[in-house]
Scaffold this motif. Structure first.
Motif, PDB file in Angstrom:
ATOM      1  N   LEU A  34      43.700  65.196  53.799  1.00  0.00           N
ATOM      2  CA  LEU A  34      43.630  66.582  53.335  1.00  0.00           C
ATOM      3  C   LEU A  34      42.992  66.710  51.954  1.00  0.00           C
ATOM      4  N   ILE A  35      43.304  65.784  51.074  1.00  0.00           N
ATOM      5  CA  ILE A  35      42.738  65.851  49.719  1.00  0.00           C
ATOM      6  C   ILE A  35      41.227  65.683  49.778  1.00  0.00           C
ATOM      7  N   GLU A  36      40.748  64.702  50.519  1.00  0.00           N
ATOM      8  CA  GLU A  36      39.307  64.487  50.643  1.00  0.00           C
ATOM      9  C   GLU A  36      38.632  65.670  51.330  1.00  0.00           C
ATOM     10  N   SER A  37      39.297  66.248  52.331  1.00  0.00           N
ATOM     11  CA  SER A  37      38.743  67.416  53.014  1.00  0.00           C
ATOM     12  C   SER A  37      38.577  68.592  52.048  1.00  0.00           C
ATOM     13  N   CYS A  38      39.575  68.805  51.190  1.00  0.00           N
ATOM     14  CA  CYS A  38      39.478  69.876  50.191  1.00  0.00           C
ATOM     15  C   CYS A  38      38.342  69.611  49.211  1.00  0.00           C
ATOM     16  N   HIS A  39      38.204  68.368  48.759  1.00  0.00           N
ATOM     17  CA  HIS A  39      37.104  68.029  47.848  1.00  0.00           C
ATOM     18  C   HIS A  39      35.751  68.266  48.514  1.00  0.00           C
ATOM     19  N   LYS A  40      35.641  67.927  49.780  1.00  0.00           N
ATOM     20  CA  LYS A  40      34.382  68.110  50.522  1.00  0.00           C
ATOM     21  C   LYS A  40      34.023  69.595  50.615  1.00  0.00           C
ATOM     22  N   ILE A  41      35.003  70.430  50.885  1.00  0.00           N
ATOM     23  CA  ILE A  41      34.765  71.876  50.979  1.00  0.00           C
ATOM     24  C   ILE A  41      34.356  72.435  49.622  1.00  0.00           C
ATOM     25  N   THR A  42      35.023  71.983  48.573  1.00  0.00           N
ATOM     26  CA  THR A  42      34.692  72.437  47.222  1.00  0.00           C
ATOM     27  C   THR A  42      33.286  71.986  46.825  1.00  0.00           C
ATOM     28  N   ARG A  43      32.949  70.730  47.128  1.00  0.00           N
ATOM     29  CA  ARG A  43      31.598  70.227  46.819  1.00  0.00           C
ATOM     30  C   ARG A  43      30.520  71.008  47.568  1.00  0.00           C
ATOM     31  N   ALA A  44      30.870  71.552  48.724  1.00  0.00           N
ATOM     32  CA  ALA A  44      29.908  72.331  49.507  1.00  0.00           C
ATOM     33  C   ALA A  44      29.682  73.715  48.898  1.00  0.00           C
ATOM     34  N   GLY A  45      30.505  74.082  47.908  1.00  0.00           N
ATOM     35  CA  GLY A  45      30.302  75.344  47.214  1.00  0.00           C
ATOM     36  C   GLY A  45      31.289  76.435  47.561  1.00  0.00           C
ATOM     37  N   LEU A  46      32.359  76.103  48.244  1.00  0.00           N
ATOM     38  CA  LEU A  46      33.371  77.098  48.586  1.00  0.00           C
ATOM     39  C   LEU A  46      34.612  76.919  47.715  1.00  0.00           C
ATOM     40  N   GLN A  47      35.179  78.033  47.279  1.00  0.00           N
ATOM     41  CA  GLN A  47      36.446  78.006  46.558  1.00  0.00           C
ATOM     42  C   GLN A  47      37.553  78.140  47.603  1.00  0.00           C
ATOM     43  N   ILE A  48      38.591  77.323  47.489  1.00  0.00           N
ATOM     44  CA  ILE A  48      39.688  77.328  48.453  1.00  0.00           C
ATOM     45  C   ILE A  48      40.831  78.195  47.955  1.00  0.00           C
ATOM     46  N   MET A  49      41.295  79.064  48.840  1.00  0.00           N
ATOM     47  CA  MET A  49      42.565  79.757  48.647  1.00  0.00           C
ATOM     48  C   MET A  49      43.460  79.185  49.744  1.00  0.00           C
ATOM     49  N   SER A  50      44.664  78.788  49.405  1.00  0.00           N
ATOM     50  CA  SER A  50      45.479  78.101  50.388  1.00  0.00           C
ATOM     51  C   SER A  50      46.875  78.675  50.492  1.00  0.00           C
ATOM     52  N   GLY A  51      47.454  78.515  51.677  1.00  0.00           N
ATOM     53  CA  GLY A  51      48.830  78.925  51.927  1.00  0.00           C
ATOM     54  C   GLY A  51      49.716  77.709  52.139  1.00  0.00           C
ATOM     55  N   PHE A  52      50.883  77.737  51.511  1.00  0.00           N
ATOM     56  CA  PHE A  52      51.865  76.661  51.649  1.00  0.00           C
ATOM     57  C   PHE A  52      53.184  77.256  52.101  1.00  0.00           C
ATOM     58  N   ILE A  53      53.914  76.517  52.923  1.00  0.00           N
ATOM     59  CA  ILE A  53      55.218  76.940  53.429  1.00  0.00           C
ATOM     60  C   ILE A  53      56.240  75.876  53.055  1.00  0.00           C
ATOM     61  N   VAL A  54      57.417  76.332  52.615  1.00  0.00           N
ATOM     62  CA  VAL A  54      58.494  75.408  52.309  1.00  0.00           C
ATOM     63  C   VAL A  54      59.670  75.731  53.232  1.00  0.00           C
ATOM     64  N   GLY A  55      60.379  74.695  53.677  1.00  0.00           N
ATOM     65  CA  GLY A  55      61.566  74.880  54.482  1.00  0.00           C
ATOM     66  C   GLY A  55      61.488  74.312  55.886  1.00  0.00           C
ATOM     67  N   PHE A  56      60.538  73.413  56.128  1.00  0.00           N
ATOM     68  CA  PHE A  56      60.439  72.798  57.446  1.00  0.00           C
ATOM     69  C   PHE A  56      61.650  71.921  57.734  1.00  0.00           C
ATOM     70  N   ASP A  57      61.980  71.763  59.023  1.00  0.00           N
ATOM     71  CA  ASP A  57      63.149  70.981  59.435  1.00  0.00           C
ATOM     72  C   ASP A  57      63.170  69.582  58.836  1.00  0.00           C
ATOM     73  N   ASN A  58      62.056  68.869  58.913  1.00  0.00           N
ATOM     74  CA  ASN A  58      62.053  67.472  58.467  1.00  0.00           C
ATOM     75  C   ASN A  58      61.407  67.304  57.093  1.00  0.00           C
ATOM     76  N   GLU A  59      61.478  68.355  56.291  1.00  0.00           N
ATOM     77  CA  GLU A  59      60.930  68.298  54.935  1.00  0.00           C
ATOM     78  C   GLU A  59      61.823  67.431  54.051  1.00  0.00           C
ATOM     79  N   ARG A  60      61.198  66.526  53.339  1.00  0.00           N
ATOM     80  CA  ARG A  60      61.943  65.644  52.438  1.00  0.00           C
ATOM     81  C   ARG A  60      62.153  66.326  51.090  1.00  0.00           C
ATOM     82  N   PRO A  61      63.199  65.956  50.368  1.00  0.00           N
ATOM     83  CA  PRO A  61      63.401  66.509  49.019  1.00  0.00           C
ATOM     84  C   PRO A  61      62.172  66.253  48.147  1.00  0.00           C
ATOM     85  N   GLY A  62      61.908  67.169  47.242  1.00  0.00           N
ATOM     86  CA  GLY A  62      60.771  67.021  46.341  1.00  0.00           C
ATOM     87  C   GLY A  62      59.498  67.652  46.869  1.00  0.00           C
TER      88      GLY A  62
END
Length: 138
Positions: A34-62
């Motif tokens: 995912l990190i490399e994919s984001c860098h690739k999109i940014t290098r192509a000239g697009l600014q990323i706006m992203s959505g994040f969700i917290v609270g998944f069943d198997n989400e680890r602390p932190g």
């Protein structure tokens, strides 16, 4: 996209935790780094706006700290954060209803919005864990 005039793209990354992505069947976010994919999109000239969700069943602390590190590493300038929601008449909504994990006290309804927030049997503990995790970064 850049050649046609796009400057910003929204990406529903949801989480950088692979186990959580697999748990919600969002395998497209696990096929490449995912990190490399984001860098690739940014290098192509697009600014990323992203959505994040917290609270998944198997989400680890932190999770909040890992999301913060991900955002800093990728340089994503605009992010939206939300708590996991179980929409009515979806597979997740039906599963959580059957498991007795939806709480009436957090039900919201309007002509445009009809959903229930996900809360497991230890929802008060989970809510505190989630809020402690994300509030320092908002």
């Amino acid at each position: 996209m850049v050649q046609t005039g796009f400057t910003i793209v929204f990406m529903g990354i949801e989480t950088s935790d692979t186990d959580s992505l697999v748990g919600i069947h969002k395998l497209q976010n696990t096929r490449q780094d995912l990190i490399e994919s984001c860098h690739k999109i940014t290098r192509a000239g697009l600014q990323i706006m992203s959505g994040f969700i917290v609270g998944f069943d198997n989400e680890r602390p932190g999770a909040g700290k890992r999301i913060q590190a991900f955002i800093e590493e990728t340089g994503i300038p605009q992010c939206l954060f939300s708590l996991l929601q179980a929409l009515q008449n979806t597979a997740m909504g039906h599963r959580l209803q059957k498991e007795g994990r939806l709480s009436d006290w957090v039900r919201a309804s309007s002509p445009r919005c009809n959903y229930e927030f996900c809360a497991n049997s230890s929802s008060r503990r989970t809510d505190r864990r989630v809020y402690r995790c994300i509030l320092p970064y908002l």
